[in-house]
Each structure stands twice: as C-alpha cells, then as structure tokens.
Design a protein around this motif. Structure first.
Motif, PDB file in Angstrom:
ATOM      1  N   LEU A   3      14.725  66.952  57.072  1.00 17.73           N
ATOM      2  CA  LEU A   3      13.925  65.669  56.937  1.00 17.73           C
ATOM      3  C   LEU A   3      12.688  66.174  56.703  1.00 17.73           C
ATOM      4  CD1 LEU A   3      13.973  62.446  56.467  1.00 17.73           C
ATOM      5  CD2 LEU A   3      13.794  62.158  59.044  1.00 17.73           C
ATOM      6  N   THR A   4      11.647  65.991  55.657  1.00 18.57           N
ATOM      7  CA  THR A   4      10.379  66.437  55.610  1.00 18.57           C
ATOM      8  C   THR A   4       9.758  65.062  55.677  1.00 18.57           C
ATOM      9  OG1 THR A   4      11.084  68.179  54.255  1.00 18.57           O
ATOM     10  CG2 THR A   4       9.047  67.831  54.208  1.00 18.57           C
ATOM     11  N   THR A   5       8.590  65.283  56.571  1.00 17.38           N
ATOM     12  CA  THR A   5       7.535  63.910  56.628  1.00 17.38           C
ATOM     13  C   THR A   5       6.291  64.849  56.611  1.00 17.38           C
ATOM     14  OG1 THR A   5       7.619  64.172  59.256  1.00 17.38           O
ATOM     15  CG2 THR A   5       9.113  62.648  58.169  1.00 17.38           C
ATOM     16  N   LEU A   6       5.402  63.877  56.049  1.00 20.95           N
ATOM     17  CA  LEU A   6       3.892  64.258  55.947  1.00 20.95           C
ATOM     18  C   LEU A   6       3.264  62.958  56.380  1.00 20.95           C
ATOM     19  CD1 LEU A   6       1.988  66.485  54.841  1.00 20.95           C
ATOM     20  CD2 LEU A   6       1.940  65.295  52.817  1.00 20.95           C
ATOM     21  N   ASP A   7       2.287  63.311  57.539  1.00 21.46           N
ATOM     22  CA  ASP A   7       1.373  62.259  57.927  1.00 21.46           C
ATOM     23  C   ASP A   7       0.001  62.636  58.000  1.00 21.46           C
ATOM     24  OD1 ASP A   7       0.746  59.930  59.416  1.00 21.46           O
ATOM     25  OD2 ASP A   7       0.847  60.925  61.266  1.00 21.46           O
ATOM     26  N   CYS A   8      -0.518  61.830  56.955  1.00 18.63           N
ATOM     27  CA  CYS A   8      -1.908  62.144  56.577  1.00 18.63           C
ATOM     28  C   CYS A   8      -2.770  61.140  57.194  1.00 18.63           C
ATOM     29  CB  CYS A   8      -2.333  62.422  55.184  1.00 18.63           C
ATOM     30  SG  CYS A   8      -1.388  63.618  54.239  1.00 18.63           S
TER      31      CYS A   8
END
Length: 113
Positions: free
Chosen positions: A106-111
């Motif tokens: 699972l890939t997540t990106l939190d900007c």
C-alpha cells in the motif's frame, strides 16, 4: 436577480478554488526484487507522481502488509514535488521471511505544505 447571479458566481469560484487547493497528487508505485540471499531480500521501489501544484513536504510511505492486513515492513521518504511529473526510486533490504509473507503493498502520499 443580480444578487442570485452574484451568489452563484461566488459559489462557483469558491468551488473551483477549493477543488484546486485540495487536489491530491496521483501516485503510481512499483516494487520488485533485485536479489535474494539466505536471510535477506534486496528490493527496488520506483514511484511516479503527477502533481498539479508544487509541494515542499510530502511523506511517501510504502507499506508491506501480510494476509491479515498487518503492516510488517515499510519504506518512508520525505519528498519535494514540482508541478507535473515527478520520478523517485530507491532500494531497501528486508528479511526474507517478511518478503514472502507480504501479500499487499500500500503506497500513501501525505502532502502538508
């Protein structure tokens, strides 16, 4: 009539602006094994991110999960994104048993800023 039109126009501008501000980057991630040893696995990850705006601080997390959905390993990077296409890659090492137990990534990106 002019008030209704003005209200409608203001709401339209607000909607367009809020959807632009909340636009999340699009992320594609590939993970593959580079080499396997008796106890360890070396793997490479490649991430392609398309962003509509520049971000100075994004947390990328690639989570390896077992069949129960438990996180058993992760890779974390802090990235700076430019407008348009962004490409990142890296290598990591994990225990061979963890690599075999991982059934989902699972890939997540939190900007944030």
């Amino acid at each position: 009539m002019k008030r209704k039109f003005g209200l409608w126009l203001a709401l339209s501008v607000l909607f367009v602006f809020s959807s632009w501000v909340d636009a999340k980057p699009t992320v594609k991630c590939d993970v593959f094994k580079v080499s396997e040893h008796q106890l360890l696995v070396t793997f490479e990850w490649r991430v392609s991110i398309y962003s509509d705006k520049a971000w100075d601080g994004c947390d990328l997390r690639i989570s390896f999960q077992d069949s129960k959905g438990q996180e058993i390993h992760f890779v974390k990077e802090i990235l700076k994104l430019k407008v348009g296409q962004n490409e990142f890659s890296g290598t990591d090492i994990c225990n061979r048993d963890i690599w075999k137990r991982a059934v989902k990534r699972l890939t997540t990106l939190d900007c944030q800023f």
